[in-house]
Enzyme design. Structure first.
Site, PDB file in Angstrom:
ATOM      1  CG  HIS A 278      -3.939  -1.328  -1.613  1.00 25.69           C
ATOM      2  ND1 HIS A 278      -5.076  -2.050  -1.933  1.00 25.69           N
ATOM      3  CD2 HIS A 278      -4.310  -0.489  -0.616  1.00 25.69           C
ATOM      4  CE1 HIS A 278      -6.080  -1.674  -1.143  1.00 25.69           C
ATOM      5  NE2 HIS A 278      -5.639  -0.708  -0.342  1.00 25.69           N
TER       6      HIS A 278
ATOM      7  CG  MET B 240     -11.974  -2.203   5.035  1.00 22.78           C
ATOM      8  SD  MET B 240     -10.457  -1.642   4.237  1.00 22.78           S
ATOM      9  CE  MET B 240      -9.525  -0.927   5.579  1.00 22.78           C
TER      10      MET B 240
ATOM     11  CG  ASP C 136      -5.111   2.765   0.787  1.00 20.27           C
ATOM     12  OD1 ASP C 136      -6.086   1.994   0.659  1.00 20.27           O
ATOM     13  OD2 ASP C 136      -4.026   2.412   1.284  1.00 20.27           O
TER      14      ASP C 136
ATOM     15  CG  HIS D 233      -9.260   0.484  -0.559  1.00 19.17           C
ATOM     16  ND1 HIS D 233      -8.696   0.313   0.693  1.00 19.17           N
ATOM     17  CD2 HIS D 233     -10.610   0.459  -0.360  1.00 19.17           C
ATOM     18  CE1 HIS D 233      -9.651   0.200   1.609  1.00 19.17           C
ATOM     19  NE2 HIS D 233     -10.817   0.297   0.994  1.00 19.17           N
TER      20      HIS D 233
ATOM     21  CB  SER E 229      -0.909   0.014   1.219  1.00 20.85           C
ATOM     22  OG  SER E 229      -1.494   1.301   1.338  1.00 20.85           O
TER      23      SER E 229
ATOM     24  CG  MET F 103     -11.282   3.693   1.935  1.00 27.49           C
ATOM     25  SD  MET F 103      -9.721   3.603   2.826  1.00 27.49           S
ATOM     26  CE  MET F 103      -8.587   3.627   1.431  1.00 27.49           C
TER      27      MET F 103
ATOM     28  CG  ASP G  69      -6.433  -2.524   3.045  1.00 24.32           C
ATOM     29  OD1 ASP G  69      -5.324  -2.331   3.591  1.00 24.32           O
ATOM     30  OD2 ASP G  69      -7.031  -1.657   2.373  1.00 24.32           O
TER      31      ASP G  69
ATOM     32  CG  MET H  68      -8.211   7.537   2.086  1.00 21.60           C
ATOM     33  SD  MET H  68      -7.495   7.534   3.743  1.00 21.60           S
ATOM     34  CE  MET H  68      -6.608   5.974   3.714  1.00 21.60           C
TER      35      MET H  68
HETATM   36  C1  DX5 Z   1      -6.345   1.909   5.468  1.00 28.42           C
HETATM   37  C2  DX5 Z   1      -5.896   1.512   4.096  1.00 28.42           C
HETATM   38  C3  DX5 Z   1      -4.835   0.482   4.056  1.00 28.42           C
HETATM   39  C4  DX5 Z   1      -3.535   0.897   4.719  1.00 28.42           C
HETATM   40  C5  DX5 Z   1      -2.904  -0.321   5.290  1.00 28.42           C
HETATM   41  O1  DX5 Z   1      -7.536   2.630   5.346  1.00 28.42           O
HETATM   42  O2  DX5 Z   1      -6.979   1.012   3.343  1.00 28.42           O
HETATM   43  O3  DX5 Z   1      -4.588   0.089   2.707  1.00 28.42           O
HETATM   44  O4  DX5 Z   1      -2.620   1.465   3.833  1.00 28.42           O
HETATM   45  O5  DX5 Z   1      -1.767   0.052   5.980  1.00 28.42           O
HETATM   46  P1  DX5 Z   1      -1.121  -0.928   7.047  1.00 28.42           P
HETATM   47  O6  DX5 Z   1      -0.682  -2.150   6.296  1.00 28.42           O
HETATM   48  O7  DX5 Z   1       0.006  -0.154   7.614  1.00 28.42           O
HETATM   49  O8  DX5 Z   1      -2.188  -1.241   8.043  1.00 28.42           O
HETATM   50 ZN    ZN Z   2      -6.541   0.113   1.371  1.00 28.66          ZN
END
Ligand code: DX5
Ligand code: ZN
Length: 220
Positions: A31, A136, A33, A64, A8, A66, A174, A35
């Site tokens: 990956h 999650m 993220d 991903h 990620s 969010m 994740d 947001m």
């Molecule tokens: C959290 C993200 C994850 C995050 C995971 O909302 O969706 O992808 O990057 O990070 P670690 O592996 O450090 O928990």
């Molecule tokens: Zn994620």
């Protein structure tokens, strides 16, 4: 079942995303993220950055989202940013079946994510339209949180449905995945493992990817 590891970028240096991608050539997916500071209390990157990233790496992008209103905002990640897999949150989607149709029409895999407190049952039927289920294992929003083992029954149930032929899904976990927690997730039936801090805070990120995959392979 071949375990796949998806580092990620949330735990990487956002000013050096191309270098962060190049640091994990042995990974399966990258990956990303996204947001929006509405669906989750954090803000990261959006479509223009993912488009730029697409040109900087050959790794398949696992986006991903969010974000609120994925019905409107998700398809461009497939259509305009060439994402390999685009995952939207079940809690935010108005018409998840239509979203999956749009994503697949654009040549991407369609993913559905559920937060730790969201049950799997209501989504079992519509998951027939999806390629990926993301369970999650932390509350979405931030990297570096502790793995929530209580959600593993959902992974087990999804794996059961896949084994019995009801669903055809990659099962992704994740949040909080590291050399200790990946075993339980793999045993429960996950086959795609997102890891942020466990990869990017390691001295050698690519070696960390290889080690995580080996641990998952032994457990599954
Ligand atoms: C959290 C993200 C994850 C995050 C995971 O909302 O969706 O992808 O990057 O990070 P670690 O592996 O450090 O928990
Ligand atoms: Zn994620």
């Amino acid at each position: 079942m071949q375990p796949r590891i998806a580092p990620s970028l949330l735990s990487a240096d956002f000013a050096r995303l191309a270098e962060a991608a190049a640091a994990v050539p042995g990974s399966d997916w990258l990956h990303v993220d996204v947001m929006d500071n509405h669906f989750v209390p954090n803000l990261t990157i959006g479509l223009p950055v993912v488009q730029a990233l697409r040109k900087s790496t050959d790794l398949p992008l696992d986006c991903h989202l969010m974000i609120d209103d994925p019905d409107r905002w998700a398809p461009p990640y497939a259509e305009e940013a060439g994402a390999h897999n685009v995952t939207v949150h079940a809690e935010a989607a108005a018409d998840p079946v239509m979203i999956a149709r749009d994503l697949r029409a654009a040549g991407a895999l369609a993913g559905l994510a559920i937060k730790p407190g969201t049950p799997l049952e209501p989504y079992l039927e519509l998951l027939r339209s999806y390629d990926t289920l993301l369970v999650m294992t932390v509350e979405p929003g931030f990297g570096g949180q502790e793995f929530i083992a209580d959600v593993l029954p959902k992974v087990r149930e999804a794996r059961r449905r896949v084994e019995s032929g009801h669903l055809t899904l990659a099962i992704e976990v994740d949040g909080g995945i590291n050399a200790e927690t990946i075993l339980a997730a793999a045993e429960a039936g996950a086959d795609v493992f997102v890891a942020g801090s466990a990869v990017y805070h390691a001295d050698d990120p690519d070696r960390a990817v290889g080690e995580l995959r080996e641990l998952a392979r032994k457990a599954s």
